[in-house]
Design a protein around this motif. Sequence first.
Motif, short mmCIF file in Angstrom:
data_model
loop_
_atom_site.label_atom_id
_atom_site.label_comp_id
_atom_site.label_asym_id
_atom_site.label_seq_id
_atom_site.Cartn_x
_atom_site.Cartn_y
_atom_site.Cartn_z
N ASP A 276 -105.40 -148.84 40.92
CA ASP A 276 -106.66 -148.89 41.57
C ASP A 276 -106.68 -149.15 43.18
O ASP A 276 -107.02 -150.20 43.78
CB ASP A 276 -107.23 -150.40 40.98
CG ASP A 276 -107.22 -150.28 39.47
OD1 ASP A 276 -107.33 -149.25 38.80
OD2 ASP A 276 -107.04 -151.20 38.77
N ASP B 240 -114.23 -154.53 38.70
CA ASP B 240 -113.92 -153.56 39.90
C ASP B 240 -115.10 -153.82 40.93
O ASP B 240 -115.92 -152.81 41.21
CB ASP B 240 -114.23 -152.11 39.15
CG ASP B 240 -113.19 -151.69 38.28
OD1 ASP B 240 -112.08 -152.51 37.98
OD2 ASP B 240 -113.28 -150.53 37.61
N HIS C 243 -108.82 -144.09 39.79
CA HIS C 243 -109.51 -145.20 40.28
C HIS C 243 -109.54 -144.72 41.98
O HIS C 243 -108.33 -144.43 42.29
CB HIS C 243 -109.14 -146.48 40.10
CG HIS C 243 -110.00 -147.55 40.54
ND1 HIS C 243 -110.61 -148.32 39.68
CD2 HIS C 243 -110.18 -147.77 41.92
CE1 HIS C 243 -111.22 -149.29 40.39
NE2 HIS C 243 -110.99 -149.17 41.79
N ARG D 234 -99.42 -147.62 37.18
CA ARG D 234 -99.71 -146.61 37.76
C ARG D 234 -99.33 -146.58 39.00
O ARG D 234 -98.95 -147.71 39.60
CB ARG D 234 -101.18 -146.53 37.77
CG ARG D 234 -101.75 -146.57 36.22
CD ARG D 234 -103.16 -146.85 35.91
NE ARG D 234 -103.16 -148.44 35.92
CZ ARG D 234 -104.16 -149.03 35.97
NH1 ARG D 234 -105.51 -148.53 35.73
NH2 ARG D 234 -104.06 -150.62 35.94
#
Length: 450
Positions: free
Chosen positions: A37, A162, A266, A293
């Motif tokens: 992210d 988010d 993201h 990630r």
Amino acid sequence: MRVNSQRSSIVLGALMVMASVNLCAQNPVIKGQYTADPTARVFGDRVYLFPSHDIRATEGKGRPGWFCMEDYHVYSSGDLVEWKDHGVILSQTTIPWANPRAYALWAPDAISRNGKYYFYFPAPARDSSYGRGFSVGVAVADVPEGPYRPEPEPIRGVHGIDPNVFIDRDGQAYLYWAARDLYVAKLKPNMTELDGPPQVIQNLPTTGLKEGPFMFERNGKYYLTYPHVENKTERLEYAMGDGPLGPFTVTGVIMDESPTGCWTNHQSVIEFGGQWYLFYHHNDYSPGFDKNRSTRIDSLFFEADGTILKVIPTLRGVGVTDAGSEIQIDRYSMASAAGVTTALLDTLLPFQGWKVRLDSAGAWIRYNAVRFGDRSGATMEMRAAAGQGGTVEIRIGRSDGPLLARVDIPAGLEWFVVPVHVAERQSGLHNLVVRLTSASAVEIDWVRFE
Ligand code: FUB
């Protein structure tokens, strides 16, 4: 083909301006930890990266098989290549209102205003008086690296994940977030309270998950970017409008779904050194588990009408690699249509990185933007392995460009660091091509010029 790889000469120009120190990174840009992210922000002359910090859940620590995050780090870079980890800026155990055992510090954002730095993050609250699901909190610092002081309470009226903050040219700040729909609300000048009721952003796709809003403005156009599941997994899309509240028109896809099935993506977008960049994530260092990630960066380009050219993810990423560093040519910019594969050096130690295998005579890879500077480059080393022995050529620019070196890798099961004389001394910035000339395969880890 209208993709970013066509614009390499433009990127090369921008990179020549930016490069100033010893550089060596490619995609993913942070090694040794997972960074999901990725929100990037330009503060002064550096880029700050505020990602989620994925870890692997274990018994009693998070939910096995799911996202697991207990803290946030911040990183910074002056060239998008060499990144400094400034350490932990916030932990689930130091946020007064958050559940200290939730392991769910999801996608954050940060912004600067009036000499302060505001870090926005979602987290499940410690008790139900705050409502169910995720709340959004703020932590404040005097410098981007922190320390960040979390506010005692989450932002009233915000339930979702988010968070993303945007400050318009007139000084008005907006908070965006996701909770099935995407929401927006004005923020008060104190940056910690809503200044009016949240609105659901209209005219966005109504089927398939949407999350991760990220707003930016360019030439008076407002770009609302977001991951969306149009088919099976997330892809990066955007909608354009004439103001931060819209109305928005869904305009296109910034990046297609991951071909290897990483379910999430993201994004964030910045302009730095005269070039636009897309930050996004992929499970490079965790190919078997897509909840761990890593941050990638690729260049972003616009058409004359302001629409975004689709970004094709690259291994090479951005930035200039110093010829004297270990050039990880497995992170190449382009490859021949056949005979090239990459694999982790050690699947049990993924942060050791990758190797590239050239399988059939004529197979080649091109690695862009290697800076020789005023180095004479009289010798070169290549770390390589070739079971039956093999030969590769290194050339400048193209597979028929000037020959730099011919490397004979001895037969054997082990890795060799093979030193060779460089035929033509180099200076300046060049793309390197490595081409297999033997009938037998060669695996390469890195090359380095003395
Ligand atoms: O990292 C956890 C969640 O995955 C984020 O909040 C979403 O945007 C998705 O990337």
